[in-house]
Design an enzyme around this catalytic site. Structure first.
Site, PDB file in Angstrom:
ATOM      1  N   ASP A  85       0.064  -0.404  -4.979  1.00  0.00           N
ATOM      2  CA  ASP A  85      -1.245  -0.099  -5.565  1.00  0.00           C
ATOM      3  C   ASP A  85      -1.254   1.249  -6.259  1.00  0.00           C
ATOM      4  O   ASP A  85      -2.157   1.541  -7.050  1.00  0.00           O
ATOM      5  CB  ASP A  85      -2.349  -0.163  -4.509  1.00  0.00           C
ATOM      6  CG  ASP A  85      -2.155   0.838  -3.370  1.00  0.00           C
ATOM      7  OD1 ASP A  85      -1.028   1.341  -3.187  1.00  0.00           O
ATOM      8  OD2 ASP A  85      -3.136   1.102  -2.644  1.00  0.00           O
TER       9      ASP A  85
ATOM     10  N   HIS B 247     -13.484   0.526  -0.432  1.00  0.00           N
ATOM     11  CA  HIS B 247     -13.005   0.021  -1.715  1.00  0.00           C
ATOM     12  C   HIS B 247     -14.079  -0.775  -2.444  1.00  0.00           C
ATOM     13  O   HIS B 247     -15.121  -0.258  -2.784  1.00  0.00           O
ATOM     14  CB  HIS B 247     -11.759  -0.805  -1.459  1.00  0.00           C
ATOM     15  CG  HIS B 247     -11.131  -1.371  -2.683  1.00  0.00           C
ATOM     16  ND1 HIS B 247     -11.169  -0.758  -3.909  1.00  0.00           N
ATOM     17  CD2 HIS B 247     -10.443  -2.513  -2.873  1.00  0.00           C
ATOM     18  CE1 HIS B 247     -10.518  -1.510  -4.791  1.00  0.00           C
ATOM     19  NE2 HIS B 247     -10.092  -2.578  -4.187  1.00  0.00           N
TER      20      HIS B 247
ATOM     21  N   ASP C  15       0.842  -1.194   0.000  1.00  0.00           N
ATOM     22  CA  ASP C  15       0.000   0.000   0.000  1.00  0.00           C
ATOM     23  C   ASP C  15       0.878   1.245   0.000  1.00  0.00           C
ATOM     24  O   ASP C  15       1.704   1.443   0.900  1.00  0.00           O
ATOM     25  CB  ASP C  15      -0.900  -0.012   1.242  1.00  0.00           C
ATOM     26  CG  ASP C  15      -2.143   0.826   1.064  1.00  0.00           C
ATOM     27  OD1 ASP C  15      -2.171   1.669   0.145  1.00  0.00           O
ATOM     28  OD2 ASP C  15      -3.095   0.645   1.840  1.00  0.00           O
TER      29      ASP C  15
ATOM     30  N   CYS D 180      -5.879   4.035  -4.150  1.00  0.00           N
ATOM     31  CA  CYS D 180      -6.061   2.624  -3.862  1.00  0.00           C
ATOM     32  C   CYS D 180      -7.362   2.007  -4.351  1.00  0.00           C
ATOM     33  O   CYS D 180      -7.348   0.915  -4.914  1.00  0.00           O
ATOM     34  CB  CYS D 180      -5.891   2.370  -2.367  1.00  0.00           C
ATOM     35  SG  CYS D 180      -6.345   3.746  -1.322  1.00  0.00           S
TER      36      CYS D 180
END
Length: 628
Positions: free
Chosen positions: A367, A169, A38, A76
């Site tokens: 990401d 997400h 991340d 992300c």
């Protein structure tokens, strides 16, 4: 006439041979491991920056193929959706979704009509396991009402008025959005974009702060808060938790079935939390001494060390102190990478111990680019997370596998690839007879096994940004009906209305908007006086930056163009010098935009916070689905 006994014997022999052949084919299917870090910048790893101590991932990268031009989306949520679906975010309409602040709001969700990678791999008898971040990242705005228009007009300044919402997400609003319902056999992880690494407390849900965000699904339909002692691991660092779970799943998986493991680590996202032993590895670079004493860090509200408060920068005295702009915090990011690297090494060791490594294809990548206002580094690329310069969309990446031929080992591939390609590549390796119509990704394996083989020459970078060969055309930032447009994105001829548009580490200005390039190199100095600087900030900057901030926006009628071959660091916009190329790329981009769709939305019931009461345990209340 054939004797019936002979006919039976032949039939049985044939059946046995078919069964053996099928079993051999089953065994031949490779294990597929996808590890996503991340916010990992292209220069946050040891194979790019030798001062970063990441020996495990460095060894894997150098044994396989380092991917220098692997594109992602710039943050992300859409990035992960693109990888798991094989489709560009504007093609699915999904670029993030908001937890509501009031009943009746429309929530954007990832459309269920698009199958995700694990559900497709189930067709090939794969055991599918996910661990880590099932979610997004940042405070954004809600997607505005869209009506019937497929392409809402792009505002002249590239921005809409933001509304305060929390983001997630691929979703956890409904039971059907959860990882265990989208193809994963088992899942341990969290739903939100960022949380405390130790307490697993989610950040910033409106009206219901301090909720725990940790979920365990031993099987589809059995998801629950991971609150018992064996699963919750309160006080234990998440990078260690996730690697331990991954190792346990490797051990328990049916050895006769191929394995798909998706490990979406929290590291190296903010907050800057890391066990002290990894920070101490950087004593030769000043860790735990001078200004970087471990005890000098600020603490979270729960008492965990969380980064250093840095003083004003003498070169830019007008800038306010920023917690993230000093070397001490850069050392914390490096320490987070060291912890992540060790975790990846432990996973690959488990694959070796259990006889899976020789038939494994492992992909490792970030990401999105690293946030350069968060002590990450994408040098020498320009920009970082949240903008669409190359540093924001080309994170560190590699593929490693004993199945790669020797000619592809210890190599660098500089050709264009995109994260959507892993969907097509993995289903190709798995031998899944799945339709590929509508996929934006392409099967990368033929190129990885022969790096001289031609591959893709173009890639969509954003709704209004396209790369074709050496050229990158920009006709704005996000569409007005995109969640991003209410947040940050807009391009000028020479700078970006967004976060961190320069080439190096901060200092930056407080808002991270233009003028975000004030810390670029230059010898001449001048006071900034530009009508496009709405704050009328009196910064000392280079004269070149002054010209950038006074330039016109990139629009469909006045596109911007960069030549990434002659100018890989995007220092000079060249549309006026290349009118024919600009016109051709504009036509291609407009044609591609006809495939875009609006977000899929559902209506909220106003029970998000109230639903926490249904998931209250001895360690706190947990996030989970709240809509039916």
């Amino acid at each position: 006439m054939i004797d019936p006994w002979v006919r039976t014997a032949v039939t049985l022999h044939f059946a046995v041979m078919v069964a053996l052949w099928a079993g051999a084919c089953e065994a031949a299917k490779p294990n597929l491991v996808f590890i996503m870090a991340d916010d990992l910048g292209s220069n946050d790893v040891g194979w790019s920056d030798p001062t970063v101590k990441s020996p495990e991932i460095d060894s894997l990268a150098k044994s396989g193929i380092i991917l220098t031009t692997c594109y992602t989306w710039n943050w992300c949520a859409p990035s992960r959706g693109a990888m798991l679906s094989g489709r560009y975010p504007p093609v699915t309409g999904f670029q993030g979704a908001g937890v509501p602040s009031k009943a009746g709001q429309l929530l954007s969700v990832f459309p269920l009509e698009f199958p995700l990678l694990p559900s497709v791999l189930k067709q090939a008898n794969y055991t599918t396991v996910m661990v880590g971040k099932a979610s997004s990242c940042c405070p954004l705005g809600v997607i505005p009402a869209m009506g019937n228009s497929r392409h809402a007009p792009y505002p002249s300044n590239g921005l809409l008025t933001p509304r305060s919402l929390w983001q997630y997400h691929l979703g956890f609003a409904r039971q059907g959005d959860l990882p265990e319902e989208r193809g994963f056999d088992r899942f341990l992880g969290y739903f939100t974009g960022g949380e405390d690494y130790y307490s697993h407390t989610a950040s910033g849900a409106p009206g219901c702060n301090k909720a725990k965000d940790f979920w365990f699904a031993p099987a589809p339909g059995q998801g629950r808060p991971a609150a018992n002692e064996d699963l919750y691991f309160s006080g234990r660092y998440s990078t260690e938790i996730f690697s331990t779970f991954a190792i346990n799943e490797i051990e328990r998986a049916d050895a006769s079935a191929p394995l798909f493991l998706y490990a979406a680590f929290q590291g190296v996202h903010f907050p800057l939390e890391v066990p002290k032993q990894y920070f101490e590895r950087y004593g030769d670079q000043g860790a735990d001494q001078g200004d970087c004493l471990w005890s000098a860090q600020a603490n979270t509200t729960e008492g965990f060390p969380n980064g250093f408060v840095c003083g004003p920068n003498p070169t830019f005295p007008n800038l306010s102190p920023n917690r993230l702009d000093c070397n001490c915090n850069r050392l914390l990011v490096k320490a987070q990478v060291s912890a992540l690297s060790e975790a990846v090494g432990n996973i690959t060791t488990a694959l070796q111990v259990h006889g899976r490594w020789e038939s494994t294809v492992l992909v490792f990548m970030g990401d999105n680019g690293g946030p350069i206002d968060g002590a990450h580094d994408n040098a020498p690329l320009r920009g970082g997370k949240l903008n669409f310069f190359e540093g924001g969309i080309r994170p560190a990446a590699f593929v490693a596998s004993p199945l790669l031929p020797k000619r592809s080992s210890q190599a660098r591939y500089t050709g264009i690839i995109h994260e959507t390609d892993w969907f097509a590549t993995f289903i190709g390796l798995a031998g899944v007879d799945a339709p590929t119509t509508g996929l934006d990704g392409m099967d990368l394996w033929p190129t990885l096994t022969n790096l001289s083989r031609a591959y893709r020459t173009s890639v969509l970078i954003a709704d209004n940004i396209l790369r074709v060969g050496r050229w990158k055309i920009v006709i704005g930032g996000a569409r007005a009906n995109s969640v991003e447009s209410s947040w940050k994105i807009g391009f000028l001829k020479g700078c970006t209305l967004g976060s961190g548009g320069g080439w190096g580490l901060p200092p930056t200005n407080n808002s991270n908007m233009c003028p975000s390039d004030i810390y670029t190199s230059g010898s001449s100095r001048a006071k900034l006086s530009c009508p496009n600087d709405e704050n009328k900030t009196d910064y000392v900057v280079t004269s070149a930056v002054d010209l950038w901030l006074c330039s016109a926006p990139c629009t469909p009628t006045s596109p911007c163009l960069w030549d990434l071959e002659a100018d890989p660091y995007e220092r000079q916009e060249v549309a006026s010098r290349n009118p024919v190329v600009t016109a051709q790329l504009l036509q291609q981009l407009v044609s591609l935009q006809r495939t875009f769709r609006n977000a899929t939305t559902i209506q909220d019931n106003g029970q998000f916070c109230a639903s926490l009461k249904n998931r209250t345990t001895k360690v706190g209340s947990f996030l989970g689905p709240w809509l039916t």
